[in-house]
Design a protein around this motif. Structure first.
Motif, PDB file in Angstrom:
ATOM      1  N   CYS A   8       0.839  -1.185   0.000  1.00  0.00           N
ATOM      2  CA  CYS A   8       0.000   0.000   0.000  1.00  0.00           C
ATOM      3  C   CYS A   8       0.879   1.242   0.000  1.00  0.00           C
ATOM      4  O   CYS A   8       1.837   1.342   0.755  1.00  0.00           O
ATOM      5  CB  CYS A   8      -0.912  -0.004   1.221  1.00  0.00           C
ATOM      6  N   SER A  10      -0.115   4.043   0.790  1.00  0.00           N
ATOM      7  CA  SER A  10      -0.615   4.988   1.773  1.00  0.00           C
ATOM      8  C   SER A  10      -0.046   4.690   3.159  1.00  0.00           C
ATOM      9  O   SER A  10       0.475   5.572   3.833  1.00  0.00           O
ATOM     10  CB  SER A  10      -2.139   4.916   1.815  1.00  0.00           C
ATOM     11  N   CYS A  11      -0.142   3.428   3.538  1.00  0.00           N
ATOM     12  CA  CYS A  11       0.321   3.076   4.875  1.00  0.00           C
ATOM     13  C   CYS A  11       1.485   2.087   4.821  1.00  0.00           C
ATOM     14  O   CYS A  11       1.910   1.570   5.847  1.00  0.00           O
ATOM     15  CB  CYS A  11      -0.817   2.483   5.697  1.00  0.00           C
ATOM     16  N   HIS A  13       1.551  -0.799   3.923  1.00  0.00           N
ATOM     17  CA  HIS A  13       1.161  -2.114   4.411  1.00  0.00           C
ATOM     18  C   HIS A  13       1.370  -3.149   3.316  1.00  0.00           C
ATOM     19  O   HIS A  13       0.860  -3.003   2.216  1.00  0.00           O
ATOM     20  CB  HIS A  13      -0.304  -2.095   4.857  1.00  0.00           C
ATOM     21  N   CYS A  29      -6.562  -1.301  -0.106  1.00  0.00           N
ATOM     22  CA  CYS A  29      -5.693  -1.884   0.910  1.00  0.00           C
ATOM     23  C   CYS A  29      -6.549  -2.437   2.048  1.00  0.00           C
ATOM     24  O   CYS A  29      -7.440  -1.766   2.551  1.00  0.00           O
ATOM     25  CB  CYS A  29      -4.736  -0.816   1.443  1.00  0.00           C
ATOM     26  N   SER A  31      -5.774  -2.879   4.909  1.00  0.00           N
ATOM     27  CA  SER A  31      -5.397  -2.303   6.193  1.00  0.00           C
ATOM     28  C   SER A  31      -6.061  -0.953   6.421  1.00  0.00           C
ATOM     29  O   SER A  31      -6.744  -0.738   7.414  1.00  0.00           O
ATOM     30  CB  SER A  31      -3.881  -2.146   6.260  1.00  0.00           C
ATOM     31  N   CYS A  32      -5.825  -0.072   5.467  1.00  0.00           N
ATOM     32  CA  CYS A  32      -6.365   1.278   5.638  1.00  0.00           C
ATOM     33  C   CYS A  32      -7.504   1.542   4.651  1.00  0.00           C
ATOM     34  O   CYS A  32      -8.352   2.372   4.895  1.00  0.00           O
ATOM     35  CB  CYS A  32      -5.268   2.322   5.456  1.00  0.00           C
TER      36      CYS A  32
HETATM   37 ZN    ZN Z   1      -2.980   0.896   3.374  1.00  0.00          ZN
END
Ligand code: ZN
Length: 76
Positions: A8, A10-11, A13, A29, A31-32
């Motif tokens: 990801c 963004s994070c 991940h 994602c 995760s986020c």
């Molecule tokens: Zn993420």
């Protein structure tokens, strides 16, 4: 079954997704939930089967003793 690794943006991940022959890439994602996931090549998943393209030194320069892994039977 090929397993691809996604990361990801963004994070950061990293998660693995089992992709089939014709399977769409993960949308978001897990995760986020950011829709910015990029597939990254994982050398771990890719395994060459029945290879044999190893470049061996024909000219006998040095001989290394390679013993087979393991040894000895174990009962019980
Ligand atoms: Zn993420």
């Amino acid at each position: 079954m090929p397993i691809y690794e996604y990361r990801c943006a963004s994070c950061d991940h990293v998660f693995e997704e089992i992709q089939r022959f014709s399977d769409p890439d993960p949308e978001v994602c897990p995760s986020c939930g950011a829709p910015q996931v990029s597939r990254k090549i994982s050398a771990n998943s890719f395994q060459l089967k029945g290879g044999g393209w190893y470049a061996q030194d024909y000219s006998g320069s040095s001989s290394t003793s390679s013993n087979p892994s393991g040894g000895g039977g174990g009962e019980g």
